[in-house]
Scaffold this active site. Structure first.
Site, PDB file in Angstrom:
ATOM      1  CE  LYS A 223     -80.129  14.122 -28.125  1.00  0.00           C
ATOM      2  NZ  LYS A 223     -80.124  12.716 -28.753  1.00  0.00           N
TER       3      LYS A 223
ATOM      4  NE  ARG B 224     -79.242   6.094 -32.355  1.00  0.00           N
ATOM      5  CZ  ARG B 224     -79.744   6.929 -31.458  1.00  0.00           C
ATOM      6  NH1 ARG B 224     -81.040   7.598 -31.784  1.00  0.00           N
ATOM      7  NH2 ARG B 224     -79.391   7.308 -30.304  1.00  0.00           N
TER       8      ARG B 224
ATOM      9  CG  HIS C 242     -80.058   5.286 -26.643  1.00  0.00           C
ATOM     10  ND1 HIS C 242     -80.276   5.865 -25.355  1.00  0.00           N
ATOM     11  CD2 HIS C 242     -80.757   5.900 -27.385  1.00  0.00           C
ATOM     12  CE1 HIS C 242     -81.262   6.821 -25.758  1.00  0.00           C
ATOM     13  NE2 HIS C 242     -81.650   6.668 -27.024  1.00  0.00           N
TER      14      HIS C 242
ATOM     15  NE  ARG D 205     -77.642   8.129 -22.234  1.00  0.00           N
ATOM     16  CZ  ARG D 205     -77.683   6.849 -22.424  1.00  0.00           C
ATOM     17  NH1 ARG D 205     -77.141   5.968 -21.246  1.00  0.00           N
ATOM     18  NH2 ARG D 205     -78.506   5.979 -23.058  1.00  0.00           N
TER      19      ARG D 205
ATOM     20  CE1 TYR E 185     -99.846  29.219 -51.688  1.00  0.00           C
ATOM     21  CE2 TYR E 185     -98.791  28.687 -49.457  1.00  0.00           C
ATOM     22  CZ  TYR E 185     -98.905  29.455 -50.536  1.00  0.00           C
ATOM     23  OH  TYR E 185     -98.178  30.645 -50.676  1.00  0.00           O
TER      24      TYR E 185
ATOM     25  CB  CYS F 283     -98.389  29.259 -45.209  1.00  0.00           C
ATOM     26  SG  CYS F 283    -100.139  28.970 -45.742  1.00  0.00           S
TER      27      CYS F 283
ATOM     28  CG  ASP G  21     -93.615  33.180 -44.457  1.00  0.00           C
ATOM     29  OD1 ASP G  21     -92.426  32.991 -44.420  1.00  0.00           O
ATOM     30  OD2 ASP G  21     -94.131  33.430 -45.852  1.00  0.00           O
TER      31      ASP G  21
END
Length: 391
Positions: free
Chosen positions: A41, A140, A172, A228, A272, A319, A321
């Site tokens: 997944k 869940r 699970h 699993r 920053y 940052c 990028d």
């Protein structure tokens, strides 16, 4: 870095995935016939769903597991025709294509089971292939304990009518990475109770399964018919500091090219907010990856990368990028290879190192990586020169 001059790339060694699947398959079947499901997944936890699935099948994976119907159908479209389980759907989802493609779908509730059965009646004598998930304590997804009997009774009725075939019952674990946690015993006991109730209702599933990667390594009593394995398939430790060393190999390397290096003086702030200020004259390098590529901003001033045979700490905030690293007075030229993470063979940071720097888990690190980075797959079995971090 060889090949195209990418600013940054994710390199996945499919040979490592095959190796890990073989290791896990041997481990879980050591004491008896236990099948292995490889979970692919979320785009194979960031490693590429289709490529990871193919490698897993080549290595003998009995099943594949995905979360969504779309993922399951993408695997079928890519040519996978083996046992495949999907477990996450929303009300109103169209099960027809998945059922027609032989995907095993999961039902948590009677209402969901009825939706699948309505489709299954049009697909041959056996109907839809369905697995039932019970909630044994994760709180869940899965049928709550008070509704188990109703779910099993409804499933048995649909099965007798030929609308579905119940192929599995599963659950699970919540704390399998903590072997002493009381939830493990409690959940396993609850799961055995659920299986007894399913049998009382007349169900005879092909497989029952509870164990994930950590339980595959740490809790043999939870293996049942199938385990699993997700994160362990990709060579990452599901229970750092607890798991035995079984020879798993991390499959992912993230590499970039240094954009520039330059001197800064004592007292200069970096990035920053100037959250890091140089306490001495030094040099820094700019690496063209940031949170736009999935690099966690939370690892600012904590993580490191590998440049020219040593680790270089991240200085200042990550940052969007780019990020800045301390080069300790050196000035490597632009284009110098930067290993953001890898298997650790050279000493480079691993996904687990980044997880610790960001106060998270390695699952999140590898799964979120991408953005503008190119991802390519190599096979170190076919070309030994590509092994480890040098593809």
């Amino acid at each position: 870095m060889t090949g195209p001059a990418h600013r940054a790339e994710i390199v996945v060694d499919v040979a490592a995935i095959r190796h890990n699947v073989r290791v896990l398959k041997d481990l879980v079947s050591a004491d008896g016939p236990v099948a292995l499901m490889v979970v692919v997944k979320a785009d194979g936890y960031g490693h590429g769903m289709v490529e990871s699935a193919a490698a897993a099948r080549e290595a003998g994976a009995d099943w594949l597991g995905v979360a969504t119907l779309e993922e399951a159908l993408a695997l079928r479209a890519a040519g996978d025709h083996g046992p495949l389980l999907c477990w996450l759907s929303a009300p109103g989802d169209d099960f027809a294509a998945a059922v027609a493609a032989g995907v095993e779908v999961t039902a948590y509730t009677v209402a969901e089971l009825d939706e699948v059965a309505a489709v299954g009646g049009a697909h041959g004598e056996d109907g839809a292939r369905v697995q039932l998930k019970v909630d044994t304590g994760l709180s869940r997804g899965g049928s709550p304990r008070a509704q188990w009997r109703d779910l099993f009774a409804a499933a048995a009725a649909h099965e007798r009518a030929g609308r579905i075939r119940v192929t599995g019952v599963w659950s699970h674990l919540a704390a399998s990475d903590e072997p002493a946690h009381p939830a493990n015993d409690a959940q396993e006991a609850a799961f055995r109770e659920a299986l007894a109730l399913a049998a009382d209702a007349g169900l005879d599933p092909d497989v029952t399964h509870l164990a994930n990667s950590a339980a595959a390594l740490l809790r043999p009593s939870s293996h049942f018919d199938l385990v699993r394995c997700g994160i362990a398939t990709y060579g990452l430790d599901p229970a750092p500091g607890v798991s035995p060393r079984v020879g798993l190999r991390p499959a992912m390397t993230v590499r970039a090219r240094l954009l520039m290096s330059k001197p800064i003086a004592a007292g200069d702030g970096v990035s920053y907010g100037h959250t890091w200020v140089a306490d001495r004259d030094t040099t820094v390098g700019v690496v063209p990856v940031g949170y736009g590529e999935g690099i966690p901003r939370a690892a600012s001033n904590s993580a490191s990368v590998w440049v020219e045979d040593s680790r270089r700490p991240v200085r200042g905030r990550v940052c969007m990028d780019q990020l800045v690293v301390d080069l300790h007075g050196e000035l490597p030229p632009p284009g110098t290879e930067v290993l953001v993470l890898g298997p650790g063979d050279r000493g480079e940071p691993t996904a687990q190192d980044w997880a610790e720097a960001a106060d998270t888990i390695s699952y999140e690190i590898v799964t979120r990586l991408g953005g503008r980075m190119v991802r390519r797959h190599v096979d170190s079995d076919a070309d030994p020169d590509t092994e480890g971090t040098a593809p």
